[in-house]
Design an enzyme around this catalytic site. Structure first.
Site, PDB file in Angstrom:
ATOM      1  N   CYS A 163       0.698  -0.922  -0.147  1.00 40.31           N
ATOM      2  CA  CYS A 163       0.093  -0.121  -0.025  1.00 40.31           C
ATOM      3  C   CYS A 163       1.010   1.558  -0.326  1.00 40.31           C
ATOM      4  CB  CYS A 163      -0.890  -0.051   0.662  1.00 40.31           C
ATOM      5  SG  CYS A 163      -1.692   1.372   1.828  1.00 40.31           S
ATOM      6  N   CYS A 180       0.420   3.467   3.528  1.00 45.13           N
ATOM      7  CA  CYS A 180       0.773   2.985   4.055  1.00 45.13           C
ATOM      8  C   CYS A 180       2.795   3.354   4.037  1.00 45.13           C
ATOM      9  CB  CYS A 180       0.546   1.951   4.047  1.00 45.13           C
ATOM     10  SG  CYS A 180      -0.772   0.699   4.217  1.00 45.13           S
ATOM     11  N   CYS A 221     -15.135 -30.554  34.200  1.00 41.72           N
ATOM     12  CA  CYS A 221     -13.850 -30.311  33.501  1.00 41.72           C
ATOM     13  C   CYS A 221     -13.376 -29.654  33.717  1.00 41.72           C
ATOM     14  CB  CYS A 221     -14.478 -30.678  31.902  1.00 41.72           C
ATOM     15  SG  CYS A 221     -13.453 -29.541  30.678  1.00 41.72           S
ATOM     16  N   CYS A 225     -12.915 -26.549  30.652  1.00 40.33           N
ATOM     17  CA  CYS A 225     -14.705 -26.095  29.997  1.00 40.33           C
ATOM     18  C   CYS A 225     -14.902 -24.996  31.529  1.00 40.33           C
ATOM     19  CB  CYS A 225     -15.562 -27.126  30.776  1.00 40.33           C
ATOM     20  SG  CYS A 225     -15.725 -28.581  29.661  1.00 40.33           S
TER      21      CYS A 225
END
Length: 432
Positions: free
Chosen positions: A53, A56, A184, A187
């Site tokens: 770019c 940029c 768990c 979890c």
């Protein structure tokens, strides 16, 4: 040969990044963004760029200057969004460079729309610092992205063997479902992230949780053998979730799926002001095609053009662009505002209604030609021009096309029964 290979590698490596380690600009990636930016208490200025770019590249010296000035006060980073596309997509990056300030609420970074200068960047960064200090002084907390907890448990839908088919399988909604076990540990670690992701994705994708130790029918049906297991459901179709386990990972993965499952945009005819405004003001960019007059391109020809645009709309649907078409000369003010017509019809333009800038298709009005044009637009390339008048032109209200072939207007029938031909003969003699 070996020397040439090394030289090429150096060139490629240099082209993939814009900032050196000594520039003060931190290299941010998909793997470190959560830890460095979201989980941090620091305020961050982040540029999303593409190595190719030009804008940029032009920004580099000013951005480095800002990074040096803000050292020890605000952190400055850069993401190669051409390489880390999902990270750019997560934050709605549609052009380069895009600069965002991650301040008081890390989950809602602010777009930087100021001057692309070191002073402009520093001023906006210091404004974010002041807002955070004042918020903390008044007792408010900044919104980080740490271990979660900012989401609501109410946004995670409890699923069971009895409601799974109705809520998930027969639903038109997209679902991410966690199959878990209460004991768990993984979890339990996932729970706050799952809640946070559910809150952020509310209205886009539903997140559910099913206790697989109790509701064994659905867990068995989908081959759940470990916990947590996450699966993605789309109108009965199912696939495994293969993303990360943080809230930002889940949101990024889900957003990619949501974008991929968005239906293709409808290509609307411009028949009044509302149709143009809906396509152009409600979307980041609108694609405007001006098709030949129906007498020059009958229904089959026109439908082929519209079908082609629909296919391209489907290809670029993740960009959330608007798509419209008009008949040649039906909307003169619109054509003049976009310099359409000088190269004949069909013609096509891409309009950014926010900036009132447009790019005109100069190549072939074919699927390949338009695709190449749109690809450049999507990467922020291409030459743009200001819209004449700096505003959307007025649109003439017309009847929508009925889908039929065009026909020349019928000539008016003349009744010759009352004309006395003898009188006509006398007139001719008198003239002679």
């Amino acid at each position: 040969m070996r020397l040439l290979a090394v030289f090429c590698a150096i060139l490629v490596g240099g082209a993939s990044a814009l900032y050196s380690a000594s520039s003060g600009v931190v290299d941010l990636t998909q793997s470190n963004f959560q830890k460095e930016v979201i989980n941090s208490d620091a305020i961050w200025v982040v540029e999303f760029f593409a190595p190719w770019c030009g804008h940029c590249q032009a920004l580099v010296p000013e951005y480095q200057k800002a990074a040096q000035a803000l050292k020890g006060v605000v952190k400055v980073g850069a993401v190669n969004a051409d390489e880390h596309k999902s990270l750019g997509g997560q934050y709605g990056v549609r052009g380069f460079p895009t600069i965002k300030i991650f301040g008081l609420d890390k989950n809602k970074p602010e777009d930087y729309n100021g001057q692309r200068s070191a002073q402009g960047i520093v001023d906006n960064a210091m404004k974010a610092v002041k807002e955070k200090v004042n918020a903390q002084l008044s007792g408010r907390k900044s919104g980080g992205g740490g271990g979660g907890g900012s989401g609501s448990a109410d946004d995670v839908i409890e699923l069971t063997d009895s409601n799974f088919e109705k809520l998930v399988l027969k639903s038109d909604d997209l679902w991410l479902v966690e199959f878990f076990a209460p004991w768990c540990g993984h979890c339990k670690n996932l729970a706050p992230h799952w809640q946070k992701a559910a809150t952020e994705l509310k209205g886009k994708i539903k997140l559910g949780a099913l206790d697989a130790t109790v509701h064994t029918v659905m867990a068995g049906k989908y081959g759940v053998q470990g916990y947590p297991t996450i699966k993605f459901f789309n109108k009965g179709d199912v696939e495994d979730y293969d993303g990360g386990r943080t809230a930002s990972d889940i949101v990024a993965w889900a957003n990619d799926k949501a974008s991929a499952n968005v239906p293709p945009p409808e290509v609307i005819q411009v028949t009044d002001d509302a149709s143009l405004k809906e396509a152009c003001k409600e979307h980041p960019i609108c694609i405007i095609a001006v098709l030949p007059h129906i007498l020059d391109c009958q229904s089959k020809c026109r439908k082929n053009y519209i079908s082609m645009m629909t296919r391209l709309g489907d290809k670029y649907k993740q960009k959330m662009w608007g798509w419209v078409w008009s008949e040649a000369m039906a909307q003169i003010d619109l054509e003049q505002a976009l310099d359409i017509g000088g190269f004949g019809y069909p013609a096509l333009a891409a309009l950014n209604a926010k900036k009132m800038q447009f790019a005109l298709l100069k190549g072939s009005f074919s699927e390949d030609g338009i695709n190449e044009f749109l690809r450049d637009i999507s990467y922020g390339r291409g030459r743009t021009s200001p819209v004449r008048g700096a505003q959307l032109p007025a649109v003439a209200r017309i009847e929508p096309w009925d889908g039929k072939d065009g026909a020349l207007p019928q000539e008016e029938d003349i009744d010759l029964s009352d004309i006395d031909l003898d009188d006509l003969d006398d007139v001719g003699k008198d003239e002679l």
